[in-house]
Design a protein around this motif. Structure first.
Motif, PDB file in Angstrom:
ATOM      1  N   ARG A 230      32.165  32.719  31.313  1.00  0.00           N
ATOM      2  CA  ARG A 230      31.922  34.065  31.830  1.00  0.00           C
ATOM      3  C   ARG A 230      33.252  34.811  31.759  1.00  0.00           C
ATOM      4  O   ARG A 230      34.291  34.289  32.148  1.00  0.00           O
ATOM      5  N   LEU A 231      33.244  36.030  31.254  1.00  0.00           N
ATOM      6  CA  LEU A 231      34.455  36.820  31.076  1.00  0.00           C
ATOM      7  C   LEU A 231      34.683  37.743  32.261  1.00  0.00           C
ATOM      8  O   LEU A 231      33.796  38.492  32.655  1.00  0.00           O
ATOM      9  N   LEU A 232      35.897  37.667  32.823  1.00  0.00           N
ATOM     10  CA  LEU A 232      36.313  38.551  33.905  1.00  0.00           C
ATOM     11  C   LEU A 232      37.675  39.128  33.527  1.00  0.00           C
ATOM     12  O   LEU A 232      38.636  38.375  33.349  1.00  0.00           O
ATOM     13  N   VAL A 233      37.770  40.445  33.378  1.00  0.00           N
ATOM     14  CA  VAL A 233      39.023  41.110  33.025  1.00  0.00           C
ATOM     15  C   VAL A 233      39.475  41.916  34.235  1.00  0.00           C
ATOM     16  O   VAL A 233      38.722  42.750  34.748  1.00  0.00           O
TER      17      VAL A 233
ATOM     18  N   ASN B   4      26.122  34.016  33.114  1.00  0.00           N
ATOM     19  CA  ASN B   4      25.502  33.032  34.002  1.00  0.00           C
ATOM     20  C   ASN B   4      26.246  31.704  34.018  1.00  0.00           C
ATOM     21  O   ASN B   4      25.860  30.789  34.729  1.00  0.00           O
ATOM     22  N   CYS B   5      27.303  31.593  33.244  1.00  0.00           N
ATOM     23  CA  CYS B   5      28.066  30.345  33.153  1.00  0.00           C
ATOM     24  C   CYS B   5      28.908  30.143  34.412  1.00  0.00           C
ATOM     25  O   CYS B   5      29.361  31.091  35.042  1.00  0.00           O
ATOM     26  N   GLU B   6      29.151  28.894  34.771  1.00  0.00           N
ATOM     27  CA  GLU B   6      29.956  28.560  35.941  1.00  0.00           C
ATOM     28  C   GLU B   6      31.453  28.535  35.634  1.00  0.00           C
ATOM     29  O   GLU B   6      32.272  28.486  36.538  1.00  0.00           O
ATOM     30  N   VAL B   7      31.802  28.533  34.349  1.00  0.00           N
ATOM     31  CA  VAL B   7      33.207  28.497  33.938  1.00  0.00           C
ATOM     32  C   VAL B   7      33.655  29.921  33.636  1.00  0.00           C
ATOM     33  O   VAL B   7      33.005  30.635  32.880  1.00  0.00           O
ATOM     34  N   ASP B   8      34.751  30.326  34.265  1.00  0.00           N
ATOM     35  CA  ASP B   8      35.260  31.689  34.106  1.00  0.00           C
ATOM     36  C   ASP B   8      36.485  31.722  33.213  1.00  0.00           C
ATOM     37  O   ASP B   8      37.385  30.891  33.351  1.00  0.00           O
TER      38      ASP B   8
ATOM     39  N   ILE C 290      39.327  34.205  33.058  1.00  0.00           N
ATOM     40  CA  ILE C 290      39.884  35.326  33.809  1.00  0.00           C
ATOM     41  C   ILE C 290      41.083  35.851  33.037  1.00  0.00           C
ATOM     42  O   ILE C 290      42.035  35.111  32.776  1.00  0.00           O
ATOM     43  N   VAL C 291      41.009  37.110  32.661  1.00  0.00           N
ATOM     44  CA  VAL C 291      42.075  37.754  31.899  1.00  0.00           C
ATOM     45  C   VAL C 291      42.758  38.752  32.812  1.00  0.00           C
ATOM     46  O   VAL C 291      42.115  39.660  33.344  1.00  0.00           O
ATOM     47  N   SER C 292      44.062  38.579  32.999  1.00  0.00           N
ATOM     48  CA  SER C 292      44.839  39.560  33.746  1.00  0.00           C
ATOM     49  C   SER C 292      45.965  40.040  32.849  1.00  0.00           C
ATOM     50  O   SER C 292      46.394  39.329  31.938  1.00  0.00           O
TER      51      SER C 292
ATOM     52  N   ILE D 277      41.295  29.638  32.646  1.00  0.00           N
ATOM     53  CA  ILE D 277      39.942  29.089  32.689  1.00  0.00           C
ATOM     54  C   ILE D 277      39.805  28.366  34.017  1.00  0.00           C
ATOM     55  O   ILE D 277      40.596  27.467  34.336  1.00  0.00           O
ATOM     56  N   LYS D 278      38.817  28.813  34.789  1.00  0.00           N
ATOM     57  CA  LYS D 278      38.589  28.246  36.115  1.00  0.00           C
ATOM     58  C   LYS D 278      37.108  27.942  36.314  1.00  0.00           C
ATOM     59  O   LYS D 278      36.240  28.604  35.736  1.00  0.00           O
ATOM     60  N   LYS D 279      36.884  26.938  37.137  1.00  0.00           N
ATOM     61  CA  LYS D 279      35.529  26.636  37.598  1.00  0.00           C
ATOM     62  C   LYS D 279      35.633  26.367  39.088  1.00  0.00           C
ATOM     63  O   LYS D 279      36.434  25.506  39.504  1.00  0.00           O
ATOM     64  N   GLU D 280      34.874  27.117  39.859  1.00  0.00           N
ATOM     65  CA  GLU D 280      34.900  26.994  41.320  1.00  0.00           C
ATOM     66  C   GLU D 280      36.336  27.071  41.840  1.00  0.00           C
ATOM     67  O   GLU D 280      36.773  26.252  42.646  1.00  0.00           O
ATOM     68  N   ASN D 281      37.100  28.016  41.337  1.00  0.00           N
ATOM     69  CA  ASN D 281      38.492  28.278  41.727  1.00  0.00           C
ATOM     70  C   ASN D 281      39.465  27.160  41.379  1.00  0.00           C
ATOM     71  O   ASN D 281      40.613  27.187  41.812  1.00  0.00           O
ATOM     72  N   LYS D 282      39.047  26.171  40.623  1.00  0.00           N
ATOM     73  CA  LYS D 282      39.960  25.138  40.148  1.00  0.00           C
ATOM     74  C   LYS D 282      40.454  25.538  38.765  1.00  0.00           C
ATOM     75  O   LYS D 282      39.648  25.811  37.868  1.00  0.00           O
ATOM     76  N   LEU D 283      41.766  25.574  38.589  1.00  0.00           N
ATOM     77  CA  LEU D 283      42.363  25.980  37.325  1.00  0.00           C
ATOM     78  C   LEU D 283      42.362  24.815  36.344  1.00  0.00           C
ATOM     79  O   LEU D 283      42.854  23.733  36.641  1.00  0.00           O
TER      80      LEU D 283
END
Length: 102
Positions: free
Chosen positions: A2-5, A25-29, A31-33, A62-68
């Motif tokens: 899942r893409l989060l910018v 809908n994916c559980e893996v994010d 995250i682009v900052s 790349i995070k899943k449930e806030n784990k990097l």
């Protein structure tokens, strides 16, 4: 993934969507900052300014449930370009052995 910018940026989002099919809908994010046009006005950083401070950066996490699980970061001398976005994403794919989009 899942893409989060953050902060939201349509140019970065569109560039990444051209490189990978993201699934909201994916559980893996992914995250682009990023930050463009970094300036430092502090006199305490005179020595760093003399050597040239970066003017922007981009980070992929790349995070899943806030784990990097993975992090990529690069300082850039100019504002972020589509080429910078692709280079970082390609490096991430290579390091994690992702299948490239045809």
């Amino acid at each position: 993934m899942r893409l989060l910018v953050f902060p939201p940026n349509k140019n970065i989002e569109n560039s990444l969507n051209d490189l990978y099919v993201f699934d909201q809908n994916c559980e893996v994010d992914l995250i682009v900052s990023y930050k463009n046009s970094i300036t430092c006005n502090s006199n305490q950083n005179v020595d760093k300014k003399a050597y040239g401070m970066p003017s922007s950066y981009i980070r992929y996490e790349i995070k899943k449930e806030n784990k990097l699980y993975y992090s990529y970061y690069i300082d850039l001398d100019d504002d972020i370009t589509k080429k910078d976005i692709k280079a970082g994403f390609d490096k991430m794919l290579d390091e994690l052995n992702f299948a490239k989009r045809e």
